[in-house]
Design a protein around this motif. Structure first.
Motif, PDB file in Angstrom:
ATOM      1  N   ALA A 174       0.825  -1.205   0.000  1.00  0.00           N
ATOM      2  CA  ALA A 174       0.000   0.000   0.000  1.00  0.00           C
ATOM      3  C   ALA A 174       0.864   1.262   0.000  1.00  0.00           C
ATOM      4  O   ALA A 174       0.602   2.207  -0.749  1.00  0.00           O
ATOM      5  N   LEU A 175       1.892   1.278   0.844  1.00  0.00           N
ATOM      6  CA  LEU A 175       2.774   2.447   0.911  1.00  0.00           C
ATOM      7  C   LEU A 175       3.506   2.660  -0.409  1.00  0.00           C
ATOM      8  O   LEU A 175       3.622   3.790  -0.898  1.00  0.00           O
ATOM      9  N   LYS A 176       3.997   1.570  -1.004  1.00  0.00           N
ATOM     10  CA  LYS A 176       4.714   1.671  -2.280  1.00  0.00           C
ATOM     11  C   LYS A 176       3.793   2.115  -3.409  1.00  0.00           C
ATOM     12  O   LYS A 176       4.260   2.633  -4.429  1.00  0.00           O
ATOM     13  N   SER A 177       2.483   1.902  -3.222  1.00  0.00           N
ATOM     14  CA  SER A 177       1.507   2.347  -4.224  1.00  0.00           C
ATOM     15  C   SER A 177       1.053   3.780  -3.979  1.00  0.00           C
ATOM     16  O   SER A 177       0.149   4.280  -4.665  1.00  0.00           O
ATOM     17  N   GLY A 178       1.648   4.417  -2.981  1.00  0.00           N
ATOM     18  CA  GLY A 178       1.343   5.826  -2.728  1.00  0.00           C
ATOM     19  C   GLY A 178       0.115   6.066  -1.883  1.00  0.00           C
ATOM     20  O   GLY A 178      -0.445   7.172  -1.900  1.00  0.00           O
ATOM     21  N   LYS A 179      -0.316   5.049  -1.115  1.00  0.00           N
ATOM     22  CA  LYS A 179      -1.509   5.191  -0.276  1.00  0.00           C
ATOM     23  C   LYS A 179      -1.135   5.483   1.174  1.00  0.00           C
ATOM     24  O   LYS A 179      -0.150   4.949   1.688  1.00  0.00           O
ATOM     25  N   HIS A 180      -1.929   6.317   1.822  1.00  0.00           N
ATOM     26  CA  HIS A 180      -1.831   6.458   3.274  1.00  0.00           C
ATOM     27  C   HIS A 180      -2.438   5.199   3.899  1.00  0.00           C
ATOM     28  O   HIS A 180      -3.368   4.610   3.335  1.00  0.00           O
ATOM     29  N   VAL A 181      -1.937   4.820   5.083  1.00  0.00           N
ATOM     30  CA  VAL A 181      -2.371   3.549   5.661  1.00  0.00           C
ATOM     31  C   VAL A 181      -2.788   3.704   7.117  1.00  0.00           C
ATOM     32  O   VAL A 181      -2.067   4.284   7.939  1.00  0.00           O
ATOM     33  N   VAL A 197       1.223   8.844   5.491  1.00  0.00           N
ATOM     34  CA  VAL A 197       0.870   8.616   6.891  1.00  0.00           C
ATOM     35  C   VAL A 197       0.685   7.122   7.135  1.00  0.00           C
ATOM     36  O   VAL A 197      -0.005   6.432   6.377  1.00  0.00           O
ATOM     37  N   LEU A 198       1.313   6.623   8.195  1.00  0.00           N
ATOM     38  CA  LEU A 198       1.120   5.254   8.661  1.00  0.00           C
ATOM     39  C   LEU A 198       0.664   5.342  10.107  1.00  0.00           C
ATOM     40  O   LEU A 198       1.434   5.752  10.983  1.00  0.00           O
TER      41      LEU A 198
END
Length: 334
Positions: free
Chosen positions: A82-89, A115-116
């Protein structure tokens, strides 16, 4: 912001409900491997798209955030993708099942400027907010201990022991309130099933400041108890999360040491029993406050209450506790 929720088992529906009510988010997708759960999503939220394929979410550029509520052993890969796809998690607690992996994920979130946030829901409850304010104002004096009992019958986990499941709450609360890292971790426990996974365990955290924290966690109790004692040199707190209204009680009770005039090697103790104060609590759901904090962290670059320092240290403590469990309660230095 468009958000996709991954996992619609025990906690997923609560996340969807709170995201749905928050004006900062629009829940556009729910991902789950079980089609029966996805049918429930469609019944309750007809406008939400459903899929069994996580890649549908990752490849969709319109989705800004991914909220994950899946078993702990799946966290690392899902968050990483998810992070590598540019999504906040936003991820269900704990962050993942090892400190090395957890630190890698935090580093990835910084690298991609995303943001994680770990769902340490209790930190957003009115009860913990009130307790934190009381401690910060030194109304309890010097904090000496936390003693917590978090027990019930089930739910047995298949990938992590009872400490990873239940003590996560208490560890995050302890770190938030103490603002101090323990020096040693000690744990004992037993498995009473063929799985070999501890279903009852006792975790103790030792601090340099003489503070001590003890957590009793169990999946095999006949009753459900969510009870925490916080002792200070001036006053003490009882937090009973199962109480409907009077969850927090502040006891104006303490003890005073006095030197024995006859024998200075001994000491005398005076006890003071005073009034009990019950602070008024805001009834807003903790998860609702957490979702709002997630939005604020994304929009304003604000460090969330459930920050990555707490989330990382929680995993490190749990990992050390597992080592202690396997070594018959050996004290593990952090």
């Amino acid at each position: 912001m468009n958000v996709a929720v991954v996992g619609y088992g025990y906690w997923g529906p609560n996340l969807v409900r709170n995201l749905w009510k928050n004006s900062n988010f629009e829940v556009t997708y729910v991902v789950d491997q079980q089609k029966s759960r996805l049918k429930t999503v469609k019944r309750d939220y007809p406008s939400i798209s459903i899929t069994t394929n996580f890649q549908d979410v990752l490849k969709n550029p319109s989705i800004d955030c991914v909220v994950i509520a899946t078993p702990v052993h799946t966290h690392y890969q899902l968050v990483k993708q998810a992070l590598k796809s540019g999504k906040h998690v936003l991820i269900e607690k704990p962050l993942c099942d090892s400190f090395r992996k957890a630190r890698e994920l935090v580093d990835l979130s910084k690298k991609f400027n995303r943001v994680l946030l770990v769902d340490n829901t209790y930190l957003y409850t009115s009860a913990i907010e009130i307790i934190s304010k009381i401690i910060n104002k030194k109304k309890l004096g010097e904090i000496q201990y936390i003693d917590s009992t978090r027990i019930n019958l089930g739910k047995f986990q298949t990938d992590v022991n009872v400490l990873w499941d239940l003590a996560t709450h208490d560890i995050s609360i302890c770190l938030h309130l103490f603002k101090e890292i323990p020096r040693y971790v000690q744990a004992i426990g037993k498995s009473h099933t063929k799985s070999g996974i501890a279903d009852i365990a006792y975790l103790t955290l030792h601090f340099d400041s003489k503070k001590i924290a003890h957590f009793n966690c169990s999946w095999i109790s006949p009753v459900k108890i969510r009870h925490m004692l916080i002792g200070g040199t001036k006053k003490m707190i009882v937090f009973n999360d199962l109480e409907s209204t009077e969850k927090v009680k502040v006891y104006d009770s303490s003890y005073i040491q006095k030197t024995n005039p006859v024998n200075s090697n001994n000491f005398l103790t005076d006890y003071r029993i005073g009034d009990v104060f019950v602070p008024k609590l805001d009834l807003t759901e903790g998860l609702s406050n957490l979702v709002s904090d997630f939005a604020l962290a994304i929009k304003s670059n604000k460090t969330p209450i459930s920050n990555n320092k707490i989330s990382l240290m929680t995993v490190k403590i749990l990992e050390s506790a597992e080592k202690s469990l396997k070594n018959n309660g050996k004290m593990i230095k952090l």
